[in-house]
Design a protein around this motif. Structure first.
Motif, PDB file in Angstrom:
ATOM      1  N   THR A   6       5.393 -10.541  66.883  1.00 51.86           N
ATOM      2  CA  THR A   6       4.773  -9.749  67.940  1.00 51.86           C
ATOM      3  C   THR A   6       4.262 -10.648  69.052  1.00 51.86           C
ATOM      4  OG1 THR A   6       4.066  -8.210  66.207  1.00 51.86           O
ATOM      5  CG2 THR A   6       3.097  -7.937  68.386  1.00 51.86           C
ATOM      6  N   LEU A  65       7.123 -11.668  71.227  1.00 55.17           N
ATOM      7  CA  LEU A  65       7.520 -10.599  72.136  1.00 55.17           C
ATOM      8  C   LEU A  65       6.532 -10.455  73.287  1.00 55.17           C
ATOM      9  CD1 LEU A  65       8.712  -7.855  69.605  1.00 55.17           C
ATOM     10  CD2 LEU A  65      10.134  -9.244  71.114  1.00 55.17           C
ATOM     11  N   LEU A  66       5.257 -10.676  73.010  1.00 53.52           N
ATOM     12  CA  LEU A  66       4.246 -10.619  74.072  1.00 53.52           C
ATOM     13  C   LEU A  66       4.477 -11.713  75.108  1.00 53.52           C
ATOM     14  CD1 LEU A  66       1.000  -9.824  72.035  1.00 53.52           C
ATOM     15  CD2 LEU A  66       2.128  -8.333  73.690  1.00 53.52           C
ATOM     16  N   TYR A  96       7.743 -10.147  76.953  1.00 53.37           N
ATOM     17  CA  TYR A  96       7.672  -8.844  77.610  1.00 53.37           C
ATOM     18  C   TYR A  96       6.256  -8.350  77.858  1.00 53.37           C
ATOM     19  CZ  TYR A  96      12.583  -8.592  76.243  1.00 53.37           C
ATOM     20  OH  TYR A  96      13.916  -8.853  76.078  1.00 53.37           O
ATOM     21  N   GLY A  97       5.253  -9.159  77.569  1.00 58.16           N
ATOM     22  CA  GLY A  97       3.878  -8.742  77.789  1.00 58.16           C
ATOM     23  C   GLY A  97       3.563  -8.551  79.266  1.00 58.16           C
ATOM     24  N   LEU A 108       5.579  -2.671  75.593  1.00 55.74           N
ATOM     25  CA  LEU A 108       5.059  -3.207  74.330  1.00 55.74           C
ATOM     26  C   LEU A 108       3.773  -2.522  73.886  1.00 55.74           C
ATOM     27  CD1 LEU A 108       5.631  -7.080  74.285  1.00 55.74           C
ATOM     28  CD2 LEU A 108       6.724  -5.321  72.907  1.00 55.74           C
ATOM     29  N   GLY A 156       7.316  -0.083  71.958  1.00 56.03           N
ATOM     30  CA  GLY A 156       7.084  -1.509  71.761  1.00 56.03           C
ATOM     31  C   GLY A 156       6.814  -1.840  70.307  1.00 56.03           C
ATOM     32  N   ALA A 189       9.141  -4.210  67.868  1.00 58.14           N
ATOM     33  CA  ALA A 189       8.593  -5.327  67.104  1.00 58.14           C
ATOM     34  C   ALA A 189       8.876  -5.171  65.617  1.00 58.14           C
ATOM     35  CB  ALA A 189       7.081  -5.417  67.351  1.00 58.14           C
ATOM     36  N   THR A 214       0.244  -5.770  69.240  1.00 58.64           N
ATOM     37  CA  THR A 214       0.887  -5.265  70.447  1.00 58.64           C
ATOM     38  C   THR A 214      -0.131  -4.688  71.425  1.00 58.64           C
ATOM     39  OG1 THR A 214       1.285  -3.144  69.345  1.00 58.64           O
ATOM     40  CG2 THR A 214       3.099  -4.722  69.361  1.00 58.64           C
TER      41      THR A 214
END
Length: 265
Positions: free
Chosen positions: A101, A104-105, A108-109, A132, A137, A141, A213
């Motif tokens: 997670t 991903l942040l 795409y955060g 997210l 989101g 994840a 998230t």
């Protein structure tokens, strides 16, 4: 007293102390007068149950589809580094869920690389990627993190597949899609069932992904337990939700073990 009993007593006592006793306290607390009726009548509980189920089912379906495709590529499409990728899946399984997670942040955060690149190129005040913090989101994840749990039993099943069947089907003019559908998929069904059952159980109990998230509008059963126990100090209600979550998880885990014994995973 028989020697075997003396050997069994210490682990049983430890198990009772660290697991059964706290579980008994949770169940006892959940039996407070009116606790179950109040929780079941709560809209927050019904919403959390619905969110938990659809996220778990959606993530499981996504993991099954993505895991099957990736396992097919790794097992049957020769490419440089294929064996290294296969072995790396076991390492991936050891990662904590919040690490995925967090990655991903970074990408795409709100202040992640994708939004940063967008603002640099367009001059906009903010980027367009804000998914997210939505249920989608969380779903992305969970699929990203849990897909290897489907791939592992699939790769094991594919390694036992008789390649002569594939060669015969190919020599008879069967296209790759037909070979996958008629030869590979039937052999993979038990592994898919085992991996899918495991992913479903873990998604039902996932807490770290939802928390990291920052999806404030996404409340699952574990998040509801956290909110009622830690933030609201409503321990009877928290214990009721926990007991419901445990009952669902134990039922699905029993299904997973039954399927796993059949597939040998």
């Amino acid at each position: 007293m028989p020697t075997t009993v003396l050997w069994v007593l210490p682990p049983v006592a430890i198990l009772a102390l660290v697991f059964l006793y706290p579980l008994g306290l949770v169940i006892q607390e959940s039996l407070s007068p009116g606790a179950y009726s109040d929780v079941f009548a709560s809209q927050a509980f019904r919403d959390a149950l619905t969110t938990t189920v659809w996220l778990a089912v959606g993530a499981t379906v996504g993991c099954l589809v993505l895991g099957f495709v990736l396992a097919l590529v790794i097992a049957f499409v020769p490419f440089p580094g294929g064996k290294a990728v296969s072995k790396s899946i076991d390492v991936f399984l050891s990662f904590p869920s919040f690490l995925i997670t967090l990655a991903l942040l970074f990408v795409y955060g709100t202040v992640g690389m994708a939004n940063g690149l967008w603002t640099d190129v367009t001059g906009a005040a903010e980027g367009p990627f804000h998914f997210l913090t939505t249920p989608w989101g969380v779903l992305l994840a969970e699929i990203t993190y849990f897909t290897p749990f489907v791939m592992r039993p699939l790769l094991a099943a594919f390694s036992q597949l008789d390649t002569a069947q594939l060669e015969v089907a190919s020599s008879l003019g069967a296209r790759p899609a037909r070979i996958v559908r008629r030869v590979i998929l039937p052999e993979a069904l038990p592994a898919l069932a085992a991996g899918g059952s495991l992913v479903l159980v873990m998604c039902l109990n996932e807490f770290g992904i939802v928390l990291f998230t920052g999806a404030k509008g996404v409340t699952t059963l574990p998040m509801l337990v956290y909110g009622k126990a830690i933030l609201g100090s409503d321990y009877p209600a928290a214990c009721v939700v926990a007991v419901v979550n445990i009952a669902i998880s134990v039922g699905l885990y029993s299904l997973y073990r039954m399927v796993s014994r059949r597939v040998g995973a």
